[in-house]
Design an enzyme around this catalytic site. Structure first.
Site, short mmCIF file in Angstrom:
data_model
loop_
_atom_site.label_atom_id
_atom_site.label_comp_id
_atom_site.label_asym_id
_atom_site.label_seq_id
_atom_site.Cartn_x
_atom_site.Cartn_y
_atom_site.Cartn_z
N HIS A 153 1.58 3.76 2.09
CA HIS A 153 2.20 4.39 3.26
C HIS A 153 3.73 4.41 3.13
CE1 HIS A 153 -1.59 3.53 5.89
NE2 HIS A 153 -1.77 4.50 5.01
N ASP A 156 6.24 3.99 5.05
CA ASP A 156 7.13 2.97 5.62
C ASP A 156 7.11 1.68 4.80
OD1 ASP A 156 4.47 2.66 6.56
OD2 ASP A 156 5.13 1.45 8.25
N HIS A 157 6.38 1.69 3.67
CA HIS A 157 6.37 0.55 2.75
C HIS A 157 6.92 0.92 1.37
CE1 HIS A 157 3.79 -2.00 5.39
NE2 HIS A 157 3.55 -0.80 5.90
N HIS A 193 0.85 -1.19 0.00
CA HIS A 193 0.00 0.00 0.00
C HIS A 193 0.88 1.23 0.00
CE1 HIS A 193 0.83 -0.89 4.21
NE2 HIS A 193 0.38 0.29 4.59
#
Length: 307
Positions: free
Chosen positions: A106, A108-109, A104
């Site tokens: 966000h 931190d990904h 997804h």
């Protein structure tokens, strides 16, 4: 993005603008007993985990497959050490990459994508995401990808975010759950009702094992999902009971929080618990169990259903 000072990075991020909300126990007890995880670990013959090096054990990157060409899921937050560790891991095992899946949007990904493309510019056309950006490839629900030793089936699972994808590893009857089901603790969500439907959808695939985006391997995924659903329904019941208890006068969200979250730190209450209670109230309103009236520009909630 405003955050409580002691809960930065990893799966503790709270985006108030999107009303991504979290639970008080998620922000306290669950952060205190994280297991020790190695920077790189072979979890199964087909799966290697690389830690993202961001806070709270970070975001897991998974290298998937058994042959010389494999795929990865998620790219961490953009911590330079992650790129170094990933590059060394691939070189040590003579692995190249064919696909990069982003669970997804966000940060931190997705934050490691620039470093990944710097190291491997040939991957510029191989970044896959649901609701993709202009330089990304689409992932659709049910889409199947294959590398040697691994068949991956994509499962759209919104709720934590609108574009969230999980991935089933057919050969292991396992699921890469992203942020929908964590190895430790409870996920934050954008839309509680949608998220609960997603949990039921994930459960319908009957995968035994979960590889989460944060935390250790989930050895009994059905039990973990059942626990998540039970917790969400228990929270709904608590909110309804609280409204019933104080229903002589309709209440705004903050007053419900004061009753429901007694003993919670004020900053955590404002940043996490109050948005969460507001999300529960919105879901209950959609279900026809609560309603609100506007007084002085403020929503005041009251119960209308049968407990």
């Amino acid at each position: 993005m405003a955050q409580p000072q002691q809960h930065k990075g990893g799966y503790k991020q709270i985006n108030k603008a999107l009303n991504i909300c979290a639970f008080e126990d998620y922000l306290s007890a669950q952060l205190k007993h994280l297991p020790q995880l190695a920077d790189v670990e072979q979890l199964s013959p087909r799966v290697i985990r690389v830690l993202g090096q961001n806070a709270g054990k970070g975001t897991n990157t998974y290298i998937v497959g058994t042959g010389p060409q494999r795929l990865i899921i998620d790219t961490g937050q953009g911590i330079p050490e992650w790129a170094d560790i990933l590059d060394a891991t691939l070189k040590e095992r003579s692995i190249s990459l064919s696909h990069v899946f982003l669970s997804h949007w966000h940060g931190d990904h997705t934050g490691g994508v620039p470093d990944l493309l710097r190291l491997y510019p040939n991957l510029a056309g191989a970044i896959y995401k649901n609701s993709p950006g202009s330089d990304q490839q689409p992932i659709d629900d049910g889409q199947v990808f294959r590398v040697e030793g691994a068949t991956i089936r994509a499962v759209h699972g919104p709720g934590h975010s609108h574009d969230h994808m999980c991935f089933i590893l057919e050969e292991e009857n396992a699921m890469f759950t992203g942020d929908n089901v964590l190895g430790h603790g409870t996920s934050a969500v954008e839309e509680l009702g949608v998220y609960m439907e997603t949990l039921r959808k994930l459960n319908s695939h009957h995968c035994a094992v979960g590889y989460p985006a944060h935390g250790d391997v989930i050895t009994n995924l059905p039990a973990k999902i059942a626990g998540e659903l039970a917790q969400k329904m228990r929270r709904e019941k608590q909110v309804l009971l609280t409204l019933d208890r104080i229903n002589k006068e309709s209440r705004r969200t903050g007053q419900v929080v004061l009753v429901h979250g007694d003993g919670i730190d004020e900053e955590v209450r404002k940043m996490a618990l109050e948005p969460f209670i507001d999300e529960v109230l919105r879901k209950l309103a959609e279900d026809g169990k609560v309603a609100f009236e506007m007084r002085g520009g403020v929503k005041r909630w009251f119960g209308v259903g049968v407990l």
